[in-house]
Every structure is written in C-alpha cells, then in structure tokens.
Design an enzyme around this catalytic site. Structure first.
Site, mmCIF file in Angstrom:
data_model
loop_
_atom_site.group_PDB
_atom_site.id
_atom_site.type_symbol
_atom_site.label_atom_id
_atom_site.label_comp_id
_atom_site.label_asym_id
_atom_site.label_seq_id
_atom_site.Cartn_x
_atom_site.Cartn_y
_atom_site.Cartn_z
ATOM 1 N N ASP A 76 -81.628 10.006 -34.284
ATOM 2 C CA ASP A 76 -81.933 11.607 -34.115
ATOM 3 C C ASP A 76 -81.688 11.997 -32.680
ATOM 4 O O ASP A 76 -80.216 11.703 -32.809
ATOM 5 C CB ASP A 76 -83.290 10.528 -33.148
ATOM 6 C CG ASP A 76 -83.054 9.350 -32.365
ATOM 7 O OD1 ASP A 76 -82.458 8.922 -31.934
ATOM 8 O OD2 ASP A 76 -84.328 8.960 -32.005
ATOM 9 N N ASN A 145 -95.285 1.732 -27.299
ATOM 10 C CA ASN A 145 -96.080 2.038 -27.995
ATOM 11 C C ASN A 145 -95.883 2.241 -29.259
ATOM 12 O O ASN A 145 -96.951 2.751 -30.415
ATOM 13 C CB ASN A 145 -95.912 3.645 -27.902
ATOM 14 C CG ASN A 145 -95.616 4.773 -28.298
ATOM 15 O OD1 ASN A 145 -94.511 4.347 -28.740
ATOM 16 N ND2 ASN A 145 -95.029 5.257 -28.097
ATOM 17 N N HIS A 147 -92.916 3.171 -31.498
ATOM 18 C CA HIS A 147 -92.190 4.466 -31.717
ATOM 19 C C HIS A 147 -91.193 3.428 -32.928
ATOM 20 O O HIS A 147 -90.620 3.207 -31.752
ATOM 21 C CB HIS A 147 -91.690 5.648 -31.382
ATOM 22 C CG HIS A 147 -91.247 6.042 -29.768
ATOM 23 N ND1 HIS A 147 -91.735 5.740 -28.692
ATOM 24 C CD2 HIS A 147 -90.080 4.889 -29.756
ATOM 25 C CE1 HIS A 147 -90.606 5.719 -27.736
ATOM 26 N NE2 HIS A 147 -90.191 4.714 -28.654
ATOM 27 N N GLU A 152 -93.501 9.279 -32.803
ATOM 28 C CA GLU A 152 -94.082 8.385 -32.061
ATOM 29 C C GLU A 152 -95.993 8.467 -32.770
ATOM 30 O O GLU A 152 -95.943 8.597 -33.940
ATOM 31 C CB GLU A 152 -94.931 9.657 -31.303
ATOM 32 C CG GLU A 152 -93.647 10.197 -30.163
ATOM 33 C CD GLU A 152 -93.212 8.995 -29.113
ATOM 34 O OE1 GLU A 152 -93.623 8.438 -29.255
ATOM 35 O OE2 GLU A 152 -92.655 9.724 -28.144
#
Ligand code: PGA
Length: 250
Positions: A76, A145, A147, A152
């Site tokens: 990314d 979380n 991701h 996400e």
C-alpha cells in the site's frame, strides 16, 4: 488418511521476543529467495517488519543471499503524499531495506498514490503482479482491529487493489509519525483481499498483546470482513510468527 483439522492448518510459531522473530522471519523470506532466486516478494511497512528487514540486510551483507533477480510489490501507499516525503511507504522501504541490498530498482513496485487516475493505477498494479508470475510470498503485519494492508473492517471484502478513505482511528494512529494530525493523508491505495489471497505463501507477523484479539480471530474466529485478516483461514499456506503477547489468547 488425513484428519480434517490438518487441512489448511496454519503454521503458528511463537517466540520469546521480537529479536527472535526478526531472525526467523528474515530467514524465512531469504529462504524463499535461495530456493527461487527470481522470487516475487510482497512486502509490508509498519514497525513489525523492521527487524525482519534488518536480518535480511545482514544476511545479504554476509553474502548469504542475492536479491539481484528478486521483484517486489508493496502492499500500500498513501495518496497525495510525495514519494520522497519522510512518511511515504516508498521512503520507508528504501531506508529500511532497498538501499541496503542489491535489488534492482526496476524490479521494485509500488502503487502510485499520486496517479492521476487511481482506479486505472490499481488495475495496472494487478496486471503487473500477474505479469510477474504472482507473488511467491506475502509478508503481512496485522492491525489490532484485524486490518491487513489498508483493508479496514467493513461490511464486505474488497477484492482487488483499490482506493480507501482512511478511518479516523487509522489517521490518529498514524499521526504519531507526522508533525500534526492534519498532515496525515486522508486516502491511500492498497492491495485488496483477493490480491493478498492470491499470494502462494503468506507470512504474518504480530508483536504485542494489543494484537492478541486479532490473532485469535484470525486463527479460529468467524471469517468476516469485520476482521479482514480472518479470511486467511481460507488460504492454504499461512505461517504466523508471534511473540508471547500476540499469542496470549490462542
Ligand atoms: P505495525 O502495523 O507493524 O506498525 O503494528 C501493522 C499494521 O497495521 O498492518
């Protein structure tokens, strides 16, 4: 004969500390290159891969591994941030790995977060991965979380490379690297869940107790886009390298 539980079983390795993970993960990545000198490596940024990259550099300096035929694809990149900015993932990769090994510049690939047509850029990235023969091994970190890359938690899995609007929590988390929260880019381009799942092998590293819930869910929770990493249960070749904190709930 085989037992159902042996199918797609993840290889879970637990280490005392992140030094040992760095050595093991660096060896794992370099082992891939030794076995196939023209390997395609999927690479990640963040604090987790720092020690593995350090060990890869060390092995290169000892003459144990040659990166001259290796191709890389990064997961990314931020949008609207100069590639030479100190916070770009491009800068991170050059500072922490590429400047210290003999990889050839034309074999290094990033999504261009400044492309005029970001959708076209994402499609082109997928084609480039395909033309390179696919990713042999994808290195991944994981968010607390769940991701992976900038995928996400959400209501659906995003399949291929795409543009994301960053969540406020991610912007706040990442603001520690910027002078102020207003300087954190609001968008990024990221490989999708499908792009990651197509890698032939996956190496996922997690350090710290704050990753323990995500790791538990990744290993034996429901597969749900609310925890994007849980989809890795459907991959056939996943190795996890965890410290005792990240492994504390499994
Ligand atoms: P970290 O980030 O390595 O900085 O913990 C991992 C991630 O968010 O993917």
């Amino acid at each position: 004969m085989f037992q159902m539980e042996d199918i797609h079983k993840m290889n879970v390795l637990v280490y005392d500390n992140d030094e040992k993970i760095g050595i093991a993960a660096g060896n794992y990545m370099c082992g891939q290159v030794l076995a196939k000198p023209d390997s395609v490596l999927g690479l990640a940024t963040g604090s987790t891969p720092l020690k593995p990259y350090g060990h890869m550099i060390e092995l290169y300096k000892k003459g144990a591994v040659d990166f001259s035929r290796v191709t890389t694809f990064n997961l990314d990149e931020y949008c609207n941030l100069d590639v030479n900015d100190k916070n770009s993932y491009h800068t991170f990769m050059y500072n922490n790995l590429f400047n210290h090994i003999n990889i050839s510049n034309e074999n290094i690939n990033f999504l261009d977060g400044n492309a005029e047509d970001l959708e076209k850029e994402c499609k082109e990235y997928e084609k480039k991965i395909k033309r390179a023969g696919g990713i042999d091994i994808q290195l991944l970190g994981i968010g607390s979380n769940g991701h992976i890359a900038f995928n996400e938690p959400s209501d659906s899995f995003q399949r291929w490379s795409h543009v994301v609007k960053l969540k406020e929590s991610t912007i706040n988390d990442n603001s520690r690297f910027f002078d102020s929260v207003d300087e954190v880019p609001t968008h990024a381009v990221t490989m999708g869940i499908g792009s990651i799942m197509q890698a032939k092998r996956i190496l996922i590293i997690a350090i710290g107790e704050n990753k323990a819930d995500a790791i538990k869910q990744l290993i034996d929770g429901n597969v749900t886009p609310q925890c994007p990493a849980s989809v890795l249960q459907f991959h056939t070749d996943v190795t996890l390298m965890l410290d005792t904190g990240a492994a504390s709930k499994i």
